[in-house]
Design a protein around this motif. Structure first.
Motif, PDB file in Angstrom:
ATOM      1  N   SER A 199       0.686  -1.313   0.073  1.00 14.19           N
ATOM      2  CA  SER A 199      -0.126  -0.003  -0.068  1.00 14.19           C
ATOM      3  C   SER A 199       0.800   1.285  -0.037  1.00 14.19           C
ATOM      4  CB  SER A 199      -1.150  -0.009   1.131  1.00 14.19           C
ATOM      5  OG  SER A 199      -0.413   0.179   2.550  1.00 14.19           O
ATOM      6  N   TYR A 200       2.104   1.342   0.516  1.00 14.73           N
ATOM      7  CA  TYR A 200       2.956   2.376   0.393  1.00 14.73           C
ATOM      8  C   TYR A 200       3.389   2.883  -0.962  1.00 14.73           C
ATOM      9  CZ  TYR A 200       4.089   1.484   5.343  1.00 14.73           C
ATOM     10  OH  TYR A 200       3.974   1.556   6.779  1.00 14.73           O
ATOM     11  N   GLU A 201       3.341   4.218  -1.029  1.00 11.91           N
ATOM     12  CA  GLU A 201       3.919   4.820  -2.334  1.00 11.91           C
ATOM     13  C   GLU A 201       5.440   4.225  -2.747  1.00 11.91           C
ATOM     14  OE1 GLU A 201       5.038   9.303  -4.070  1.00 11.91           O
ATOM     15  OE2 GLU A 201       3.414   8.881  -2.508  1.00 11.91           O
ATOM     16  N   THR A 202       6.153   4.395  -1.507  1.00 12.98           N
ATOM     17  CA  THR A 202       7.507   3.854  -1.757  1.00 12.98           C
ATOM     18  C   THR A 202       7.928   2.796  -0.632  1.00 12.98           C
ATOM     19  OG1 THR A 202       8.056   5.961  -2.663  1.00 12.98           O
ATOM     20  CG2 THR A 202       9.956   4.846  -1.955  1.00 12.98           C
ATOM     21  N   PRO A 203       7.607   1.601  -0.766  1.00 13.23           N
ATOM     22  CA  PRO A 203       7.851   0.772   0.517  1.00 13.23           C
ATOM     23  C   PRO A 203       9.513   0.618   0.585  1.00 13.23           C
ATOM     24  CG  PRO A 203       7.061  -0.527  -1.524  1.00 13.23           C
ATOM     25  CD  PRO A 203       6.926   1.008  -1.710  1.00 13.23           C
ATOM     26  N   GLU A 204       9.764   0.033   1.524  1.00 10.49           N
ATOM     27  CA  GLU A 204      11.212  -0.309   1.835  1.00 10.49           C
ATOM     28  C   GLU A 204      11.758  -1.429   1.377  1.00 10.49           C
ATOM     29  OE1 GLU A 204      13.953  -0.888   5.997  1.00 10.49           O
ATOM     30  OE2 GLU A 204      11.626  -0.488   5.967  1.00 10.49           O
ATOM     31  N   PHE A 205      12.641  -1.476   0.612  1.00 16.11           N
ATOM     32  CA  PHE A 205      13.129  -2.788  -0.029  1.00 16.11           C
ATOM     33  C   PHE A 205      14.710  -2.734   0.280  1.00 16.11           C
ATOM     34  CE2 PHE A 205      14.601  -6.059  -3.127  1.00 16.11           C
ATOM     35  CZ  PHE A 205      13.524  -6.829  -2.833  1.00 16.11           C
ATOM     36  N   LEU A 206      15.154  -3.217   1.319  1.00  9.87           N
ATOM     37  CA  LEU A 206      16.526  -3.488   1.875  1.00  9.87           C
ATOM     38  C   LEU A 206      16.968  -4.879   1.722  1.00  9.87           C
ATOM     39  CD1 LEU A 206      16.592  -0.954   4.727  1.00  9.87           C
ATOM     40  CD2 LEU A 206      17.422  -0.551   2.187  1.00  9.87           C
ATOM     41  N   VAL A 207      18.144  -5.177   0.968  1.00 16.28           N
ATOM     42  CA  VAL A 207      18.720  -6.559   0.892  1.00 16.28           C
ATOM     43  C   VAL A 207      19.958  -6.719   1.755  1.00 16.28           C
ATOM     44  CG1 VAL A 207      19.616  -8.332  -0.907  1.00 16.28           C
ATOM     45  CG2 VAL A 207      17.472  -6.601  -1.518  1.00 16.28           C
ATOM     46  N   LEU A 208      19.915  -7.697   2.570  1.00 17.90           N
ATOM     47  CA  LEU A 208      21.024  -7.984   3.357  1.00 17.90           C
ATOM     48  C   LEU A 208      21.617  -9.243   2.854  1.00 17.90           C
ATOM     49  CD1 LEU A 208      19.633  -7.085   6.997  1.00 17.90           C
ATOM     50  CD2 LEU A 208      20.823  -5.596   5.364  1.00 17.90           C
ATOM     51  N   SER A 209      22.882  -9.351   2.673  1.00 19.17           N
ATOM     52  CA  SER A 209      23.590 -10.515   2.465  1.00 19.17           C
ATOM     53  C   SER A 209      23.779 -11.320   3.714  1.00 19.17           C
ATOM     54  CB  SER A 209      25.209 -10.170   1.827  1.00 19.17           C
ATOM     55  OG  SER A 209      24.787  -9.546   0.531  1.00 19.17           O
ATOM     56  N   VAL A 210      23.815 -12.739   3.494  1.00 16.59           N
ATOM     57  CA  VAL A 210      24.008 -13.663   4.564  1.00 16.59           C
ATOM     58  C   VAL A 210      25.366 -14.309   4.497  1.00 16.59           C
ATOM     59  CG1 VAL A 210      23.384 -15.641   5.616  1.00 16.59           C
ATOM     60  CG2 VAL A 210      21.635 -14.117   4.797  1.00 16.59           C
ATOM     61  N   GLU A 211      26.209 -13.993   5.593  1.00 13.85           N
ATOM     62  CA  GLU A 211      27.685 -14.403   5.763  1.00 13.85           C
ATOM     63  C   GLU A 211      27.550 -15.782   5.512  1.00 13.85           C
ATOM     64  OE1 GLU A 211      31.578 -13.950   8.382  1.00 13.85           O
ATOM     65  OE2 GLU A 211      30.196 -12.182   7.893  1.00 13.85           O
ATOM     66  N   ALA A 212      26.942 -16.642   6.292  1.00 11.52           N
ATOM     67  CA  ALA A 212      27.015 -17.968   6.426  1.00 11.52           C
ATOM     68  C   ALA A 212      25.719 -18.316   6.935  1.00 11.52           C
ATOM     69  CB  ALA A 212      27.995 -18.245   7.444  1.00 11.52           C
ATOM     70  N   ALA A 213      25.322 -19.760   6.509  1.00 12.65           N
ATOM     71  CA  ALA A 213      24.290 -20.407   7.070  1.00 12.65           C
ATOM     72  C   ALA A 213      24.324 -21.719   7.193  1.00 12.65           C
ATOM     73  CB  ALA A 213      22.893 -20.076   5.911  1.00 12.65           C
ATOM     74  N   SER A 214      23.540 -22.249   8.070  1.00  9.81           N
ATOM     75  CA  SER A 214      23.620 -23.894   8.033  1.00  9.81           C
ATOM     76  C   SER A 214      23.283 -24.510   7.011  1.00  9.81           C
ATOM     77  CB  SER A 214      22.830 -24.390   9.150  1.00  9.81           C
ATOM     78  OG  SER A 214      21.558 -24.163   9.085  1.00  9.81           O
ATOM     79  N   GLN A 215      23.774 -25.676   6.620  1.00 12.24           N
ATOM     80  CA  GLN A 215      23.583 -26.522   5.533  1.00 12.24           C
ATOM     81  C   GLN A 215      21.932 -27.004   5.349  1.00 12.24           C
ATOM     82  OE1 GLN A 215      26.207 -29.977   4.642  1.00 12.24           O
ATOM     83  NE2 GLN A 215      24.732 -30.755   3.185  1.00 12.24           N
ATOM     84  N   GLY A 216      21.639 -27.290   6.500  1.00 17.74           N
ATOM     85  CA  GLY A 216      20.000 -27.789   6.593  1.00 17.74           C
ATOM     86  C   GLY A 216      19.189 -26.545   6.276  1.00 17.74           C
ATOM     87  N   TYR A 217      19.410 -25.410   6.872  1.00 14.86           N
ATOM     88  CA  TYR A 217      18.741 -24.251   6.308  1.00 14.86           C
ATOM     89  C   TYR A 217      18.608 -23.954   5.007  1.00 14.86           C
ATOM     90  CZ  TYR A 217      16.257 -19.824   6.864  1.00 14.86           C
ATOM     91  OH  TYR A 217      15.225 -18.938   6.601  1.00 14.86           O
ATOM     92  N   ARG A 218      19.789 -23.897   4.441  1.00 12.82           N
ATOM     93  CA  ARG A 218      19.898 -23.610   3.077  1.00 12.82           C
ATOM     94  C   ARG A 218      19.410 -24.369   2.291  1.00 12.82           C
ATOM     95  NH1 ARG A 218      25.979 -24.463   3.085  1.00 12.82           N
ATOM     96  NH2 ARG A 218      25.643 -25.141   0.946  1.00 12.82           N
ATOM     97  N   GLU A 219      19.419 -25.840   2.429  1.00 16.56           N
ATOM     98  CA  GLU A 219      18.608 -26.928   1.552  1.00 16.56           C
ATOM     99  C   GLU A 219      17.129 -26.789   1.890  1.00 16.56           C
ATOM    100  OE1 GLU A 219      19.962 -30.644   3.457  1.00 16.56           O
ATOM    101  OE2 GLU A 219      21.964 -30.474   2.329  1.00 16.56           O
ATOM    102  N   TRP A 220      16.670 -26.196   3.054  1.00 22.12           N
ATOM    103  CA  TRP A 220      15.151 -25.920   3.293  1.00 22.12           C
ATOM    104  C   TRP A 220      14.799 -24.760   2.428  1.00 22.12           C
ATOM    105  CZ3 TRP A 220      13.158 -21.803   5.100  1.00 22.12           C
ATOM    106  CH2 TRP A 220      11.854 -21.650   5.472  1.00 22.12           C
ATOM    107  N   LEU A 221      15.630 -23.902   2.445  1.00 26.89           N
ATOM    108  CA  LEU A 221      15.271 -22.594   1.905  1.00 26.89           C
ATOM    109  C   LEU A 221      15.080 -22.828   0.413  1.00 26.89           C
ATOM    110  CD1 LEU A 221      14.657 -19.493   1.806  1.00 26.89           C
ATOM    111  CD2 LEU A 221      17.211 -18.986   1.687  1.00 26.89           C
ATOM    112  N   LYS A 222      16.125 -23.793  -0.272  1.00 24.55           N
ATOM    113  CA  LYS A 222      16.131 -23.966  -1.782  1.00 24.55           C
ATOM    114  C   LYS A 222      14.846 -24.767  -1.805  1.00 24.55           C
ATOM    115  CE  LYS A 222      19.898 -24.272  -4.082  1.00 24.55           C
ATOM    116  NZ  LYS A 222      19.596 -23.124  -4.766  1.00 24.55           N
ATOM    117  N   ALA A 223      14.399 -25.606  -1.260  1.00 16.11           N
ATOM    118  CA  ALA A 223      13.323 -26.497  -1.519  1.00 16.11           C
ATOM    119  C   ALA A 223      12.116 -25.519  -1.311  1.00 16.11           C
ATOM    120  CB  ALA A 223      13.278 -27.620  -0.642  1.00 16.11           C
TER     121      ALA A 223
END
Length: 111
Positions: free
Chosen positions: A82-106
């Protein structure tokens, strides 16, 4: 075990209400643009808008995704928000667990 993962990203955005944040988050997860949407209600924002300093209570939305989904996620967020200019900030992730990465990809894979 933690692994460096340049593909995982966290997108920050805010919404004017818990209901709007929930609607946006659910849609982005249903459309496989975000693997997870975490809503943090009751954040206080102070910002410049149209030459004035504004204050408002918002809901912060953390969207977990991968780099190849960012453009589509951004386009869809603009359409849903609904905002005219919504916030959209992208943060890089330095590291993630293998299980979380696999879950995210799936989670991001179209069914």
């Amino acid at each position: 075990m933690l692994h460096s993962n340049p593909e995982v990203r966290i997108v920050l955005t805010t919404a004017g209400s818990c209901d709007e944040a929930a609607r946006i988050g659910r849609t982005l997860v249903e459309e496989h643009l975000a693997g997870c949407a975490t809503s943090l209600p009751g954040v206080e924002s102070i910002y410049h808008w149209h030459g004035e300093i504004e204050t408002g209570t918002e809901t912060l939305l953390l969207l977990k995704t991968e780099i190849d989904r960012l453009e589509a996620l951004h386009t869809r967020l603009l359409a849903l928000h609904s905002y005219e200019t919504p916030e959209f900030l992208v943060l890089s992730v330095e590291a993630a667990s293998q299980g979380y990465r696999e879950w995210l990809k799936a989670s991001l894979a179209a069914v």
